[in-house]
Design a protein around this motif. Structure first.
Motif, PDB file in Angstrom:
ATOM      1  N   ALA A  37     -12.959  -6.399 -21.255  1.00 14.76           N
ATOM      2  CA  ALA A  37     -11.653  -6.587 -21.890  1.00 14.76           C
ATOM      3  C   ALA A  37     -11.479  -8.026 -22.381  1.00 14.76           C
ATOM      4  O   ALA A  37     -10.932  -8.263 -23.467  1.00 14.76           O
ATOM      5  CB  ALA A  37     -10.546  -6.219 -20.910  1.00 14.76           C
ATOM      6  N   LEU A  43     -13.509  -8.448 -25.530  1.00 14.79           N
ATOM      7  CA  LEU A  43     -12.883  -7.730 -26.644  1.00 14.79           C
ATOM      8  C   LEU A  43     -11.651  -8.480 -27.153  1.00 14.79           C
ATOM      9  O   LEU A  43     -11.412  -8.574 -28.367  1.00 14.79           O
ATOM     10  CB  LEU A  43     -12.492  -6.323 -26.202  1.00 14.79           C
ATOM     11  CG  LEU A  43     -13.639  -5.321 -26.002  1.00 14.79           C
ATOM     12  CD1 LEU A  43     -13.113  -3.999 -25.454  1.00 14.79           C
ATOM     13  CD2 LEU A  43     -14.381  -5.095 -27.323  1.00 14.79           C
ATOM     14  N   ALA A  44     -10.862  -8.999 -26.228  1.00 12.37           N
ATOM     15  CA  ALA A  44      -9.677  -9.762 -26.630  1.00 12.37           C
ATOM     16  C   ALA A  44     -10.067 -10.979 -27.445  1.00 12.37           C
ATOM     17  O   ALA A  44      -9.401 -11.336 -28.427  1.00 12.37           O
ATOM     18  CB  ALA A  44      -8.889 -10.188 -25.383  1.00 12.37           C
ATOM     19  N   ARG A  45     -11.143 -11.629 -27.031  1.00  7.37           N
ATOM     20  CA  ARG A  45     -11.606 -12.820 -27.738  1.00  7.37           C
ATOM     21  C   ARG A  45     -12.138 -12.468 -29.121  1.00  7.37           C
ATOM     22  O   ARG A  45     -11.817 -13.131 -30.123  1.00  7.37           O
ATOM     23  CB  ARG A  45     -12.704 -13.501 -26.913  1.00  7.37           C
ATOM     24  CG  ARG A  45     -13.182 -14.836 -27.450  1.00  7.37           C
ATOM     25  CD  ARG A  45     -12.114 -15.904 -27.314  1.00  7.37           C
ATOM     26  NE  ARG A  45     -12.633 -17.221 -27.603  1.00  7.37           N
ATOM     27  CZ  ARG A  45     -12.423 -18.281 -26.864  1.00  7.37           C
ATOM     28  NH1 ARG A  45     -11.683 -18.175 -25.770  1.00  7.37           N
ATOM     29  NH2 ARG A  45     -12.919 -19.443 -27.199  1.00  7.37           N
ATOM     30  N   TRP A  70      -7.041  -9.966 -29.700  1.00  7.24           N
ATOM     31  CA  TRP A  70      -5.960  -9.292 -28.998  1.00  7.24           C
ATOM     32  C   TRP A  70      -5.276 -10.285 -28.055  1.00  7.24           C
ATOM     33  O   TRP A  70      -5.856 -11.301 -27.676  1.00  7.24           O
ATOM     34  CB  TRP A  70      -6.492  -8.116 -28.177  1.00  7.24           C
ATOM     35  CG  TRP A  70      -7.046  -6.984 -28.996  1.00  7.24           C
ATOM     36  CD1 TRP A  70      -6.864  -6.756 -30.313  1.00  7.24           C
ATOM     37  CD2 TRP A  70      -7.894  -5.931 -28.510  1.00  7.24           C
ATOM     38  NE1 TRP A  70      -7.521  -5.621 -30.711  1.00  7.24           N
ATOM     39  CE2 TRP A  70      -8.167  -5.090 -29.620  1.00  7.24           C
ATOM     40  CE3 TRP A  70      -8.428  -5.595 -27.265  1.00  7.24           C
ATOM     41  CZ2 TRP A  70      -8.968  -3.942 -29.511  1.00  7.24           C
ATOM     42  CZ3 TRP A  70      -9.227  -4.463 -27.150  1.00  7.24           C
ATOM     43  CH2 TRP A  70      -9.484  -3.647 -28.259  1.00  7.24           C
ATOM     44  N   HIS A  71      -4.053  -9.960 -27.654  1.00  7.59           N
ATOM     45  CA  HIS A  71      -3.356 -10.779 -26.674  1.00  7.59           C
ATOM     46  C   HIS A  71      -4.082 -10.646 -25.331  1.00  7.59           C
ATOM     47  O   HIS A  71      -4.214  -9.539 -24.782  1.00  7.59           O
ATOM     48  CB  HIS A  71      -1.904 -10.298 -26.540  1.00  7.59           C
ATOM     49  CG  HIS A  71      -1.027 -11.206 -25.728  1.00  7.59           C
ATOM     50  ND1 HIS A  71      -1.115 -11.288 -24.355  1.00  7.59           N
ATOM     51  CD2 HIS A  71      -0.047 -12.077 -26.099  1.00  7.59           C
ATOM     52  CE1 HIS A  71      -0.229 -12.152 -23.909  1.00  7.59           C
ATOM     53  NE2 HIS A  71       0.443 -12.652 -24.953  1.00  7.59           N
ATOM     54  N   VAL A  72      -4.557 -11.758 -24.793  1.00 11.20           N
ATOM     55  CA  VAL A  72      -5.397 -11.709 -23.597  1.00 11.20           C
ATOM     56  C   VAL A  72      -4.638 -11.107 -22.406  1.00 11.20           C
ATOM     57  O   VAL A  72      -5.176 -10.291 -21.658  1.00 11.20           O
ATOM     58  CB  VAL A  72      -5.919 -13.120 -23.244  1.00 11.20           C
ATOM     59  CG1 VAL A  72      -6.772 -13.066 -21.969  1.00 11.20           C
ATOM     60  CG2 VAL A  72      -6.733 -13.692 -24.393  1.00 11.20           C
ATOM     61  N   TYR A  85      -1.999  -8.959 -22.280  1.00  7.13           N
ATOM     62  CA  TYR A  85      -1.790  -7.515 -22.396  1.00  7.13           C
ATOM     63  C   TYR A  85      -3.113  -6.759 -22.260  1.00  7.13           C
ATOM     64  O   TYR A  85      -3.168  -5.680 -21.640  1.00  7.13           O
ATOM     65  CB  TYR A  85      -1.135  -7.179 -23.741  1.00  7.13           C
ATOM     66  CG  TYR A  85       0.354  -7.395 -23.758  1.00  7.13           C
ATOM     67  CD1 TYR A  85       1.224  -6.486 -23.153  1.00  7.13           C
ATOM     68  CD2 TYR A  85       0.910  -8.517 -24.366  1.00  7.13           C
ATOM     69  CE1 TYR A  85       2.599  -6.679 -23.171  1.00  7.13           C
ATOM     70  CE2 TYR A  85       2.283  -8.728 -24.391  1.00  7.13           C
ATOM     71  CZ  TYR A  85       3.120  -7.809 -23.796  1.00  7.13           C
ATOM     72  OH  TYR A  85       4.484  -8.015 -23.797  1.00  7.13           O
ATOM     73  N   THR A  86      -4.175  -7.320 -22.827  1.00  7.65           N
ATOM     74  CA  THR A  86      -5.489  -6.673 -22.737  1.00  7.65           C
ATOM     75  C   THR A  86      -5.937  -6.569 -21.288  1.00  7.65           C
ATOM     76  O   THR A  86      -6.425  -5.516 -20.840  1.00  7.65           O
ATOM     77  CB  THR A  86      -6.533  -7.454 -23.541  1.00  7.65           C
ATOM     78  OG1 THR A  86      -6.091  -7.595 -24.904  1.00  7.65           O
ATOM     79  CG2 THR A  86      -7.872  -6.740 -23.534  1.00  7.65           C
ATOM     80  N   LEU A  87      -5.769  -7.638 -20.526  1.00  5.29           N
ATOM     81  CA  LEU A  87      -6.150  -7.619 -19.111  1.00  5.29           C
ATOM     82  C   LEU A  87      -5.284  -6.635 -18.315  1.00  5.29           C
ATOM     83  O   LEU A  87      -5.777  -5.950 -17.418  1.00  5.29           O
ATOM     84  CB  LEU A  87      -6.030  -9.022 -18.513  1.00  5.29           C
ATOM     85  CG  LEU A  87      -7.124 -10.012 -18.885  1.00  5.29           C
ATOM     86  CD1 LEU A  87      -6.781 -11.397 -18.343  1.00  5.29           C
ATOM     87  CD2 LEU A  87      -8.478  -9.559 -18.352  1.00  5.29           C
ATOM     88  N   TRP A  93      -3.853  -3.823 -19.371  1.00  2.74           N
ATOM     89  CA  TRP A  93      -4.339  -2.469 -19.619  1.00  2.74           C
ATOM     90  C   TRP A  93      -5.695  -2.233 -18.951  1.00  2.74           C
ATOM     91  O   TRP A  93      -5.978  -1.135 -18.458  1.00  2.74           O
ATOM     92  CB  TRP A  93      -4.448  -2.211 -21.132  1.00  2.74           C
ATOM     93  CG  TRP A  93      -3.126  -1.894 -21.767  1.00  2.74           C
ATOM     94  CD1 TRP A  93      -2.414  -2.671 -22.632  1.00  2.74           C
ATOM     95  CD2 TRP A  93      -2.349  -0.702 -21.579  1.00  2.74           C
ATOM     96  NE1 TRP A  93      -1.230  -2.043 -22.989  1.00  2.74           N
ATOM     97  CE2 TRP A  93      -1.173  -0.834 -22.362  1.00  2.74           C
ATOM     98  CE3 TRP A  93      -2.533   0.454 -20.827  1.00  2.74           C
ATOM     99  CZ2 TRP A  93      -0.199   0.158 -22.406  1.00  2.74           C
ATOM    100  CZ3 TRP A  93      -1.555   1.446 -20.872  1.00  2.74           C
ATOM    101  CH2 TRP A  93      -0.407   1.279 -21.658  1.00  2.74           C
ATOM    102  N   ALA A  94      -6.522  -3.269 -18.902  1.00  2.00           N
ATOM    103  CA  ALA A  94      -7.848  -3.138 -18.293  1.00  2.00           C
ATOM    104  C   ALA A  94      -7.743  -2.839 -16.801  1.00  2.00           C
ATOM    105  O   ALA A  94      -8.582  -2.115 -16.252  1.00  2.00           O
ATOM    106  CB  ALA A  94      -8.660  -4.409 -18.528  1.00  2.00           C
TER     107      ALA A  94
END
Length: 519
Positions: free
Chosen positions: A174, A177-179, A183-185, A187-189, A191-192
């Motif tokens: 995640a 992918l965010a990087r 994506w917003h780090v 929010y990505t974390l 959801w992960a």
């Protein structure tokens, strides 16, 4: 049951999980640093983990494994699996509505969990959103905890020990992918975390299928065995989750400190969890079903033997871990995290917290051993009473030291509380004659002398290599840190041998012994 193989299997997989966790935490520090988004995410991650430890992995395993083992030995595998199915149905019947309610009222929950965040509207809003996303992880990991308990009762420890690796891998993916996709780090974390719960649940389901273990899903019904289970989960939630409750208190108080305090404590705790996971979780996981069987068989000599050897094993690894993480805290944090948005000031603050947390390592490890002694006897009341005392010590200590020591006082209070917990548990077991033998009495002072000698070596190495740590010198930092850890470890091994505290044959004897006839 081969205690040695089980112990080292869990320890080895936990090492892999912790390595993956360090990669995850290093990337998190690099991408998030110790700012408001990081503070918000760490609170969001801690919330489902708190309830997981209270109601799922900690309390549930402590109550479920001995009952499942007893049911299997007395009534057979089919009856035990039926009991597991009933437990799963009741667990979901409680946790699913609970999760929905908490998610709906997350703004109010956050005012309790992190009251200081209200002074920063952005951080408060992020914490509410992140926590709403991560909270379904509770129900998912609770199912995983039940599956793990069933497999552990079959002496299959590897699948459950490997599950946290999936958590770390999902979050690492995640972060990348965010990087890459911008994506917003945060929010990505968030959801992960929930996605990782799905992955772990599926992994354990496959493992159960391969092991020939069935957990039939039925409608919730309170059978006699199920009532026994949930009667014990209540006190077990506090007893087994005392450390998490202390962390909750820490989070609440840290939220009132300047931005970064929550992150400092999180990163420090992550490093501190390495020895706790490798040793404490491994011993607690493998020791409980072993003791439960010996208690059921009335073999108290074997119970005392394995408990004493587990104490030695924990102290043999826990004492040097405390010394290393205390004396070399700054080099460790600097090498692991001081990259990207994580500054040198963040390193100093985190290292101070790590040194304070590390003082509680021996106590935490011993709590795992002593708690197994009570849970194997279906006694959850004694640990909960002691846990309440320890929590009061933590709260009073944190509040008292918060002003003069800031976040360091919170970490130090946590270490004092877990040490009090261990001492009180030991006192109760000693009164019952359930712990301590001549070998333990012989080895304890020698272990302490060896650890004291190692501390001098570690301090000297830290002073000699200080010039190797600085911005832009990661390779030199890693080399110097490796030298500190490696040479300190070698010195400790030599001292163990010289003092007679532990030799190779002794280490093998700690974890591998067949009870003699008549036990």
């Amino acid at each position: 049951m081969n205690f040695a193989r089980s112990l080292f299997t869990v320890s080895g997989l936990t090492v892999l999980s912790r390595v993956a966790g360090f990669v995850r935490d290093t990337l998190t520090a690099m991408f998030l640093g110790a700012g408001p988004v990081a503070d918000a995410f760490f609170v969001a991650q801690r919330l489902p983990n708190l309830f997981r430890s209270l109601f799922a992995e900690g309390a549930f395993s402590a109550a479920f494994v001995p009952l499942y083992t007893t049911e299997q030995d007395r009534s057979g595998t089919e009856a035990a699996q039926h009991f597991a199915g009933q437990a799963l149905a009741l667990l979901l019947a409680v946790l699913l509505p609970f999760s929905v309610v908490v998610m709906i009222f997350m703004p109010q929950v956050m005012r309790v969990l992190a009251p200081g965040f209200e002074n920063d509207p952005q951080k408060y809003e992020l914490a509410v959103h992140f926590s709403t996303i991560t909270f379904p992880y509770l129900a998912l990991i609770s199912v995983t905890a039940l599956q793990t308990g069933v497999l552990n009762a079959q002496s299959r420890f590897a699948p459950g020990a490997a599950a946290p690796i999936a958590f770390n891998i999902v979050l690492i993916i995640a972060l990348f992918l965010a990087r890459l996709l911008h994506w917003h780090v945060g929010y990505t974390l968030a959801w992960a975390v929930t996605i990782s719960g799905v992955v772990q649940c599926l992994w354990l389901a496959i493992s159960c299928y391969r092991a020939g273990v069935s957990i039939p899903f039925t409608l919730p019904r309170l059978s006699e065995a199920s009532r026994h289970l949930f009667q014990r989960i209540g006190p077990g939630a506090v007893g087994a989750g005392a450390a998490q409750i202390n962390l909750l208190v820490s989070t609440i108080l840290a939220s009132t400190l300047p931005t970064g305090a929550v992150s400092f404590l999180f990163y420090a705790d992550r490093v501190n969890q390495l020895p706790l996971g490798i040793v404490g979780v491994a011993v607690g996981t493998t020791l409980l079903p072993l003791l439960a069987r010996y208690v059921e068989a009335g073999k108290e000599d074997s119970v005392k033997h394995y408990t004493s050897r587990a104490i030695e094993f924990c102290l043999m690894l826990g004492l040097p871990a405390t010394i290393g993480l205390t004396l070399a805290a700054q080099p460790i944090i600097q090498t692991l995290f001081e990259h990207g948005k994580f500054t040198h000031e963040d390193t100093i603050a985190t290292a101070q917290a790590l040194g304070a947390y590390a003082l509680g390592i021996p106590g935490f490890l011993l709590v795992k051993v002593f708690a197994a002694g009570f849970f194997a006897r279906h006694d959850t009341k004694t640990p909960v009473k002691i846990a309440v005392v320890a929590m009061l010590v933590n709260v009073l200590g944190s509040v008292t030291m918060l002003g003069p020591l800031q976040h360091i006082g919170i970490a130090l209070a946590n270490s004092i509380a877990v040490t009090v917990n261990a001492l009180l548990l030991f006192t109760q077991l000693k009164r019952r004659g359930a712990v301590g033998d001549s070998k333990l009495i012989h080895r304890l002072p020698r272990l302490c002398v060896s650890a004291a000698g190692m501390s001098l070596v570690t301090w000297a190495l830290t002073m000699l290599t200080a010039d190797n740590f600085g911005p832009g010198h990661w390779a030199r930092e890693l080399t110097a840190l490796t030298a500190i850890i490696g040479l300190s470890g070698m010195a400790y091994a030599v001292l163990l041998h010289m003092t007679g505290a532990m030799r190779l044959r002794d280490v093998l004897e700690i974890v591998k012994r067949k009870p003699t006839a008549g036990m």
